[in-house]
Scaffold this active site. Structure first.
Site, PDB file in Angstrom:
ATOM      1  N   HIS A   1      -4.496  -5.590  -7.890  1.00 47.83           N
ATOM      2  CA  HIS A   1      -3.290  -4.883  -8.337  1.00 47.83           C
ATOM      3  C   HIS A   1      -2.386  -4.545  -7.156  1.00 47.83           C
ATOM      4  O   HIS A   1      -1.184  -4.856  -7.165  1.00 47.83           O
ATOM      5  CB  HIS A   1      -3.697  -3.600  -9.075  1.00 47.83           C
ATOM      6  CG  HIS A   1      -2.544  -2.745  -9.489  1.00 47.83           C
ATOM      7  ND1 HIS A   1      -2.028  -2.752 -10.766  1.00 47.83           N
ATOM      8  CD2 HIS A   1      -1.790  -1.849  -8.797  1.00 47.83           C
ATOM      9  CE1 HIS A   1      -1.013  -1.913 -10.841  1.00 47.83           C
ATOM     10  NE2 HIS A   1      -0.849  -1.345  -9.653  1.00 47.83           N
ATOM     11  N   GLU A   2      -2.956  -3.901  -6.150  1.00 42.48           N
ATOM     12  CA  GLU A   2      -2.126  -3.499  -5.008  1.00 42.48           C
ATOM     13  C   GLU A   2      -1.593  -4.714  -4.259  1.00 42.48           C
ATOM     14  O   GLU A   2      -0.489  -4.676  -3.701  1.00 42.48           O
ATOM     15  CB  GLU A   2      -2.916  -2.582  -4.076  1.00 42.48           C
ATOM     16  CG  GLU A   2      -3.310  -1.253  -4.703  1.00 42.48           C
ATOM     17  CD  GLU A   2      -2.124  -0.471  -5.255  1.00 42.48           C
ATOM     18  OE1 GLU A   2      -1.012  -0.601  -4.704  1.00 42.48           O
ATOM     19  OE2 GLU A   2      -2.307   0.269  -6.237  1.00 42.48           O
TER      20      GLU A   2
ATOM     21  N   HIS B   1       1.690  -5.722  -5.630  1.00 42.67           N
ATOM     22  CA  HIS B   1       2.820  -5.023  -5.007  1.00 42.67           C
ATOM     23  C   HIS B   1       3.168  -5.666  -3.666  1.00 42.67           C
ATOM     24  O   HIS B   1       4.349  -5.830  -3.323  1.00 42.67           O
ATOM     25  CB  HIS B   1       2.472  -3.553  -4.778  1.00 42.67           C
ATOM     26  CG  HIS B   1       2.448  -2.710  -6.011  1.00 42.67           C
ATOM     27  ND1 HIS B   1       3.519  -2.602  -6.871  1.00 42.67           N
ATOM     28  CD2 HIS B   1       1.473  -1.898  -6.521  1.00 42.67           C
ATOM     29  CE1 HIS B   1       3.211  -1.768  -7.859  1.00 42.67           C
ATOM     30  NE2 HIS B   1       1.979  -1.335  -7.670  1.00 42.67           N
TER      31      HIS B   1
ATOM     32  N   HIS C   1       5.183  -8.704  -4.106  1.00 44.90           N
ATOM     33  CA  HIS C   1       6.555  -8.363  -4.484  1.00 44.90           C
ATOM     34  C   HIS C   1       7.388  -8.102  -3.225  1.00 44.90           C
ATOM     35  O   HIS C   1       8.576  -8.462  -3.162  1.00 44.90           O
ATOM     36  CB  HIS C   1       6.530  -7.129  -5.387  1.00 44.90           C
ATOM     37  CG  HIS C   1       7.710  -7.007  -6.292  1.00 44.90           C
ATOM     38  ND1 HIS C   1       7.824  -6.006  -7.225  1.00 44.90           N
ATOM     39  CD2 HIS C   1       8.841  -7.741  -6.416  1.00 44.90           C
ATOM     40  CE1 HIS C   1       8.964  -6.129  -7.883  1.00 44.90           C
ATOM     41  NE2 HIS C   1       9.603  -7.176  -7.407  1.00 44.90           N
TER      42      HIS C   1
END
Length: 674
Positions: free
Chosen positions: A461-462, A465, A468
């Protein structure tokens, strides 16, 4: 202080901050110079001769504040992951001053007049799409910040912003103290029966680090249900652990939460909104409070019904009439073992951190996007626990730096997050430098770091980021990377979780850390089946936190409860939304809800679920669009991940999927369809 490392751009690759040279005494002088320099730069823009142009106003703003940007990124990263008394004192001092500085920039009447004139003439300026978006964002930020208010109203706004900043910092520092005070200190290893040998060793190491030599310490994670509840055999210890988790922070932070709710409500009214929630959501993809309430309300009844079915199964397994909150995870694990022949502890030997990172997370990024990672031990990160990787694109060109800081420590706040130490910008010639923070227990030297399945998902999940930020390809800093609406920012990171159990990826990293044997082929299928049991619990605890946040920030100032009434307000809010389940506490309670009282998620925690609608629909698109994973990854990167805030967020989603979002994949994911 010419030797201050923040006063000039770093000469390291990618302008990585020169951490080896940075000392605590450098921060305050850099903050002061940075604010002074930016105010002078903005004054020069505002007083510029001749009419405003995009170049002499908007683009000039994007170039301003370089020193302040450099010091802010490093300081707040350190305050979150490696704080000390000196840093906390400076944080308390500087945050209200930074709030006042932001107000000076956002409420400058001469600057706003120039931006307002440009916005009026935007169709005649010959701007490209990104420039139009940048102008709109600068103008909208100032309107929302109060640029059209009368001077006396702006003065009150400045006072409110300074007080909000100070109380928010106080909340975070109180929580750090409360977390430390609530940790369980145990005398004997036998008390930890049920935990694995490496978990017990980690508790001993934690005790040593915290000054409890010869003992064992269970430090609290930042959410309610502590992971150890699933394994500890002693029911009394489970009760103690959950009580410590749920009770922390309420005495010190309950009054601060009340104060913040009142301050934010007063500010919203000053800006013309009925509540802080209404003010926040007006600039997000949801658009209206009604849209948020519709989503939250639509999910409550099926989630509660699902959770009640799970609770009945757990009560039967425990031989009791009703399962208690402290026993829910313990008996969930037993039911999973019985129904699915799956023992969560048996998974951990196949989930060693280095293998998960290199052969899982990085491998998935190569598979989907073609990028590669090279260790850079010559580059010094912010902490000895961290490591630096250089990231290259499929054609070998340089993308940026990725820093991983995965271990818990006393100086680090709880949770997991991503920071950008350098944001990508073609205007400034910056490539991104991003860091992921986790809180995985550090074992004794020489021992492997074995993850839980939840920690594997957190890492993926991290890293979403991080991607992104790394894939950002925009001209202007304000539009870079993760600077998208708050209820959109979790969408790309949630999508990245799909690769954790994507068969080709899972088979590549899930290998026994001693023998190298792959995870038995039947385990992934059982794991996916077992994930459905517990979906009701996960949905209810998350929904409960979301409605608590929403309830606090949907109030007008005269509706905010008295200073000592935070717990009573919580209870009433959960009852009102139909989520007052004694056996399933909210994922966060008010006393430790740092997302909304210390971070940037006030009236925004719903955004995780809002973004999951987009995530579940996009995962379905990845599975069913008929393209290869690599082809789909290129589309997702080109149309969405690379765009940052330079395009309309929902327009980027439609550019990928080809239509508006549908909620059905989310309902199916959580077993709520039909």
């Amino acid at each position: 202080m010419t030797s201050n490392p923040f006063f000039a751009p770093s000469d390291l690759p990618y302008e990585l901050p020169p951490f080896a040279r940075i000392r605590n005494e450098h921060f305050l002088p850099a903050f002061l110079r940075g604010m002074d320099e930016q105010l002078a730069e903005v004054a020069a823009i505002s007083a510029g001769a001749g009419p405003a142009t995009f170049e002499n106003t908007v683009e000039a703003l994007e170039r301003s504040g370089a020193v302040l940007d450099r010091v802010s990124r490093v300081f707040f990263n350190k305050a979150a992951c490696d704080t000390d008394d000196e840093i906390q004192a400076l944080e308390a001092e500087i945050t209200p001053r930074l709030a006042a500085h932001d107000d000076a920039l956002l409420l400058d009447p001469a600057l706003f007049a120039r931006l307002d004139a440009l916005q009026e003439r935007r169709e005649q300026l010959g701007l490209d799409a990104e420039q139009q978006m940048l102008l709109e964002r600068h103008h909208t930020r100032r309107v929302r910040a109060g640029a059209r208010l009368a001077p006396e109203q702006q003065q009150r706004l400045r006072e409110l912003n300074a007080e909000i900043a100070a109380r928010s910092t106080e909340f975070g520092q109180n929580l750090r103290t409360a977390d430390a005070a609530a940790a369980l200190v145990l005398d004997r290893a036998e008390e930890l029966a049920g935990l694995s040998a490496d978990q017990i060793a980690a508790a001993a190491r934690n005790a040593h680090a915290l000054g409890h030599e010869g003992k064992f310490v269970l430090s609290l994670k930042n959410f309610s249900n502590q992971p150890e509840l699933a394994a500890l055999d002693d029911p009394a210890l489970r009760e103690r652990l959950l009580a410590a988790s749920l009770g922390r922070g309420i005495d010190s932070n309950g009054p601060i939460a009340v104060a913040l709710a009142r301050l934010r409500a007063e500010r919203a009214a000053l800006l013309g909104y009925p509540s802080h929630a209404a003010w926040e959501v007006a600039d997000r993809t949801a658009g209206t409070t009604e849209a948020v309430e519709d989503l939250l309300g639509r999910l409550v009844a099926p989630a509660v019904a699902n959770a009640e079915r799970e609770g009945a199964a757990l009560a039967e397994a425990a031989g009791v009439a009703e399962i208690g909150a402290a026993d829910w995870q313990y008996y969930s694990e037993r039911v999973r073992q019985e129904r699915f022949d799956l023992d969560a502890a048996a998974l951990r030997p196949y989930l060693e951190l280095e293998t998960v990172l290199h052969d899982g997370v990085f491998h998935a990024a190569r598979l989907v996007y073609g990028i590669s990672f090279t260790p850079r031990p010559d580059l010094v990160p912010h902490h000895p626990d961290a490591r630096v990787y250089e990231v290259h694109d499929a054609d070998g060109s340089q993308l940026g730096l990725y820093i991983g800081d995965f271990h818990a420590r006393a100086s680090k706040r709880g949770g997991a997050w991503m920071d950008a130490l350098v944001s990508q910008s073609r205007l400034l010639g910056h490539k991104p430098v991003v860091v992921n923070h986790l809180n995985v227990a550090k074992p004794p030297a020489g021992e492997p770091v074995l993850l839980t399945w939840s920690e594997v998902h957190t890492l993926f999940h991290e890293f979403g980021h991080a991607l992104h930020g790394l894939f950002s390809d925009v001209r202007y800093p304000l539009l870079s990377g993760t600077q998208v609406p708050r209820d959109f920012v979790e969408f790309p990171s949630q999508v990245n979780e799909v690769w954790a159990d994507w068969p080709e990826v899972l088979a590549h990293y899930a290998r026994h850390h001693v023998t190298g044997e792959p995870m038995p082929p039947e385990l992934p299928a059982r794991l996916r089946e077992a994930e459905t049991f517990g979906a009701g619990f996960r949905m209810v605890e998350h929904q409960a936190a979301a409605v608590l946040d929403w309830a606090w920030h949907s109030l007008s100032a005269d509706q905010v409860p008295e200073e000592g009434a935070a717990e009573a307000f919580e209870t009433a809010a959960l009852q009102r939304y139909g989520l007052a389940m004694a056996a399933i506490p909210p994922r966060y309670r008010t006393g430790y809800f740092a997302h909304v009282f210390h971070g940037g998620y006030a009236a925004g925690y719903y955004g995780y679920r809002w973004a999951e609608v987009l995530d579940a629909d996009t995962v379905r698109w990845f599975r069913e669009n008929g393209k290869t994973v690599r082809e789909s990854g290129e589309i997702f990167r080109r149309e969405l991940l690379s765009k940052g805030g330079s395009v309309d967020a929902m327009g980027a989603f439609r550019a990928v999927v080809g239509r508006d979002a549908q909620i059905e994949p989310l309902l199916a994911r959580h077993g709520l369809a039909g």
